[in-house]
Scaffold this motif. Structure first.
Motif, mmCIF file in Angstrom:
data_model
loop_
_atom_site.group_PDB
_atom_site.id
_atom_site.type_symbol
_atom_site.label_atom_id
_atom_site.label_comp_id
_atom_site.label_asym_id
_atom_site.label_seq_id
_atom_site.Cartn_x
_atom_site.Cartn_y
_atom_site.Cartn_z
ATOM 1 N N HIS A 68 0.864 -1.191 0.000
ATOM 2 C CA HIS A 68 0.000 0.000 0.000
ATOM 3 C C HIS A 68 0.901 1.242 0.000
ATOM 4 C CE1 HIS A 68 -3.381 -2.658 1.225
ATOM 5 N NE2 HIS A 68 -2.416 -3.300 1.864
ATOM 6 N N SER A 69 1.378 1.611 -1.169
ATOM 7 C CA SER A 69 2.497 2.558 -1.237
ATOM 8 C C SER A 69 2.174 3.860 -1.960
ATOM 9 C CB SER A 69 3.688 1.888 -1.933
ATOM 10 O OG SER A 69 3.332 1.448 -3.228
ATOM 11 N N ASP A 70 0.891 4.183 -2.175
ATOM 12 C CA ASP A 70 0.599 5.374 -2.967
ATOM 13 C C ASP A 70 0.344 6.614 -2.115
ATOM 14 O OD1 ASP A 70 -1.823 4.278 -2.061
ATOM 15 O OD2 ASP A 70 -2.962 5.243 -3.657
ATOM 16 N N SER A 71 0.630 6.544 -0.807
ATOM 17 C CA SER A 71 0.513 7.732 0.049
ATOM 18 C C SER A 71 1.626 7.701 1.089
ATOM 19 C CB SER A 71 -0.856 7.779 0.742
ATOM 20 O OG SER A 71 -1.026 6.668 1.592
ATOM 21 N N ASP A 72 1.923 8.865 1.658
ATOM 22 C CA ASP A 72 2.966 8.949 2.677
ATOM 23 C C ASP A 72 2.520 8.243 3.948
ATOM 24 O OD1 ASP A 72 4.574 10.439 0.989
ATOM 25 O OD2 ASP A 72 3.830 12.364 1.744
ATOM 26 N N LYS A 73 3.480 7.670 4.666
ATOM 27 C CA LYS A 73 3.165 7.029 5.931
ATOM 28 C C LYS A 73 2.871 8.065 7.012
ATOM 29 C CE LYS A 73 6.825 4.283 5.968
ATOM 30 N NZ LYS A 73 7.792 3.232 6.393
ATOM 31 N N ASN A 74 2.067 7.629 7.981
ATOM 32 C CA ASN A 74 1.724 8.442 9.145
ATOM 33 C C ASN A 74 1.168 9.815 8.757
ATOM 34 O OD1 ASN A 74 2.650 6.431 11.064
ATOM 35 N ND2 ASN A 74 4.733 7.023 10.491
ATOM 36 N N PRO A 75 0.121 9.863 7.922
ATOM 37 C CA PRO A 75 -0.445 11.165 7.539
ATOM 38 C C PRO A 75 -1.011 11.888 8.765
ATOM 39 C CG PRO A 75 -1.915 9.377 6.898
ATOM 40 C CD PRO A 75 -0.636 8.733 7.327
ATOM 41 N N PRO A 76 -0.957 13.218 8.763
ATOM 42 C CA PRO A 76 -1.334 13.971 9.958
ATOM 43 C C PRO A 76 -2.825 13.942 10.280
ATOM 44 C CG PRO A 76 -0.821 15.449 8.131
ATOM 45 C CD PRO A 76 -0.416 14.081 7.702
ATOM 46 N N ASP A 77 -3.666 13.565 9.322
ATOM 47 C CA ASP A 77 -5.106 13.534 9.604
ATOM 48 C C ASP A 77 -5.558 12.198 10.189
ATOM 49 O OD1 ASP A 77 -4.500 12.306 7.209
ATOM 50 O OD2 ASP A 77 -6.320 12.959 6.182
ATOM 51 N N GLY A 78 -4.605 11.326 10.519
ATOM 52 C CA GLY A 78 -4.923 10.062 11.162
ATOM 53 C C GLY A 78 -4.031 9.831 12.361
ATOM 54 N N MET A 79 -4.212 8.672 13.018
ATOM 55 C CA MET A 79 -3.445 8.407 14.233
ATOM 56 C C MET A 79 -3.399 6.911 14.508
ATOM 57 S SD MET A 79 -4.414 9.482 18.145
ATOM 58 C CE MET A 79 -5.866 8.425 18.015
ATOM 59 N N LEU A 80 -2.236 6.438 14.913
ATOM 60 C CA LEU A 80 -2.063 5.083 15.432
ATOM 61 C C LEU A 80 -1.478 5.214 16.829
ATOM 62 C CD1 LEU A 80 -1.886 1.961 15.141
ATOM 63 C CD2 LEU A 80 0.400 2.307 14.127
ATOM 64 N N LYS A 81 -2.098 4.561 17.810
ATOM 65 C CA LYS A 81 -1.569 4.665 19.168
ATOM 66 C C LYS A 81 -1.808 3.366 19.936
ATOM 67 C CE LYS A 81 -5.582 6.690 21.529
ATOM 68 N NZ LYS A 81 -6.014 7.774 22.448
ATOM 69 N N ILE A 82 -1.062 3.237 21.029
ATOM 70 C CA ILE A 82 -1.205 2.124 21.962
ATOM 71 C C ILE A 82 -1.879 2.656 23.215
ATOM 72 C CG2 ILE A 82 -0.022 0.403 23.346
ATOM 73 C CD1 ILE A 82 0.155 -0.152 20.376
ATOM 74 N N ASP A 83 -3.015 2.080 23.584
ATOM 75 C CA ASP A 83 -3.758 2.496 24.774
ATOM 76 C C ASP A 83 -3.653 1.438 25.864
ATOM 77 O OD1 ASP A 83 -4.721 5.023 24.411
ATOM 78 O OD2 ASP A 83 -6.733 4.433 23.795
ATOM 79 N N GLY A 84 -3.296 1.867 27.068
ATOM 80 C CA GLY A 84 -3.368 0.982 28.218
ATOM 81 C C GLY A 84 -2.106 0.210 28.542
ATOM 82 N N LEU A 85 -1.007 0.500 27.859
ATOM 83 C CA LEU A 85 0.256 -0.189 28.130
ATOM 84 C C LEU A 85 1.226 0.802 28.759
ATOM 85 C CD1 LEU A 85 1.957 -2.795 27.857
ATOM 86 C CD2 LEU A 85 2.730 -1.917 25.645
ATOM 87 N N PRO A 86 1.661 0.569 29.997
ATOM 88 C CA PRO A 86 2.588 1.512 30.637
ATOM 89 C C PRO A 86 3.958 1.475 29.983
ATOM 90 C CG PRO A 86 2.297 -0.425 32.008
ATOM 91 C CD PRO A 86 1.311 -0.562 30.882
ATOM 92 N N GLY A 87 4.748 2.506 30.242
ATOM 93 C CA GLY A 87 6.087 2.582 29.680
ATOM 94 C C GLY A 87 7.078 1.667 30.367
ATOM 95 N N ARG A 88 6.711 1.170 31.559
ATOM 96 C CA ARG A 88 7.562 0.220 32.284
ATOM 97 C C ARG A 88 6.749 -1.026 32.600
ATOM 98 N NH1 ARG A 88 12.438 1.894 34.216
ATOM 99 N NH2 ARG A 88 12.932 4.101 33.929
ATOM 100 N N TYR A 89 7.377 -2.189 32.537
ATOM 101 C CA TYR A 89 6.685 -3.440 32.780
ATOM 102 C C TYR A 89 7.315 -4.170 33.963
ATOM 103 C CZ TYR A 89 10.644 -5.893 30.610
ATOM 104 O OH TYR A 89 11.900 -6.386 30.327
ATOM 105 N N SER A 90 6.509 -5.003 34.589
ATOM 106 C CA SER A 90 6.997 -5.878 35.654
ATOM 107 C C SER A 90 7.099 -7.295 35.108
ATOM 108 C CB SER A 90 6.038 -5.861 36.853
ATOM 109 O OG SER A 90 5.980 -4.551 37.419
ATOM 110 N N PRO A 91 8.196 -7.984 35.362
ATOM 111 C CA PRO A 91 8.404 -9.317 34.789
ATOM 112 C C PRO A 91 7.262 -10.276 35.108
ATOM 113 C CG PRO A 91 10.438 -8.513 35.752
ATOM 114 C CD PRO A 91 9.366 -7.541 36.145
ATOM 115 N N GLY A 92 6.810 -11.001 34.099
ATOM 116 C CA GLY A 92 5.789 -12.022 34.270
ATOM 117 C C GLY A 92 4.369 -11.525 34.394
ATOM 118 N N VAL A 93 4.161 -10.222 34.429
ATOM 119 C CA VAL A 93 2.814 -9.664 34.579
ATOM 120 C C VAL A 93 2.088 -9.690 33.232
ATOM 121 C CG1 VAL A 93 1.511 -7.553 35.108
ATOM 122 C CG2 VAL A 93 3.426 -8.248 36.559
#
Length: 234
Positions: free
Chosen positions: A93-118
């Motif tokens: 899918h290569s006919d447009s630039d990646k990460n266009p400003p009128d859209g958004m991809l994000k990760i919700d609910g995952l902290p920046g630090r993790y605890s082992p095995g959790v």
């Protein structure tokens, strides 16, 4: 760890010839799918066009296209997250630039630090005003390129695919459908790696496609995202 760079260990090799071949296959798949959507009309006209167009080869392509419609309804082949030297969805899918400003991809609910095995439950969220269907592929790996912990599919909207010792989570055919036009999300379950890993920082890579659902690789919008996750040592 920057996109496009990664260690040899744990990373599927992607030679230039292989990428060119995949690109050609994507182009053929898209072209045939577009023809397939017109196949009832074309079938009535083939005999009057040329011996080649009336050939069994093209007829079989048209039949296959009319039956399948989409090239990758169940997700791209493994190793298309954009991380560790892998391509992403823009390979096809290569006919447009990646990460266009009128859209958004994000990760919700995952902290920046993790605890082992959790066990962590979070969401991949994709928005774009022209989104009619969507897809994604995600992996979480150590700095050495090996799988970090275990990614699990928590619902029928996602599935696991594996390649060269790597595990990837991506959408299923059911998971292509958005909650509403312009918005789609997928649930992810991740069991963080156990304590004692030699490299405690891990990397999440995800590539996603905000598609217009026209059975082609054209007119879609590709997003990529990288998250660095550090072990919580406190």
């Amino acid at each position: 760890m920057p996109y496009g760079k990664g260690p040899e260990k744990g990373t599927p090799e992607k030679g230039t010839v292989t990428l060119i071949a995949r690109k050609a296959l994507c182009f053929l798949c898209t072209s045939v799918a577009q023809l397939g959507s017109l196949s009832p009309f074309l079938a009535a006209q083939l005999g009057s066009l040329s011996p080649f167009l009336a050939s069994p080869f093209l007829a079989s392509l048209l039949l296959a296209a009319s039956q399948t419609g989409h090239c990758y309804e169940n997700g791209a082949p493994p190793a298309h997250t954009g991380g560790f030297g892998e391509p992403d969805c823009s390979l096809c899918h290569s006919d447009s630039d990646k990460n266009p400003p009128d859209g958004m991809l994000k990760i919700d609910g995952l902290p920046g630090r993790y605890s082992p095995g959790v066990v962590y439950d979070f969401e991949v969220v994709l928005r774009h005003p022209e989104l009619k269907s969507g897809g994604f592929q995600l992996a979480i790996r150590s700095a050495g390129g090996e799988p970090a912990g275990e990614v699990i599919s928590p619902s029928g909207r996602t599935r696991i695919v594996a390649d060269a010792g790597q595990r990837y989570l991506q959408h299923s055919n059911e998971g292509r459908e958005p909650e509403k036009d312009g918005f789609i999300r997928w649930r992810v379950r991740w069991i963080a790696p156990l304590d004692g890993m030699p490299q405690s920082t891990v990397y999440l890579h995800v590539a996603a496609n905000a598609a217009n659902d026209d059975i082609s690789a054209l007119g879609d919008y590709i997003f990529t995202l990288e998250r660095e996750l550090r072990e919580d040592t406190q």
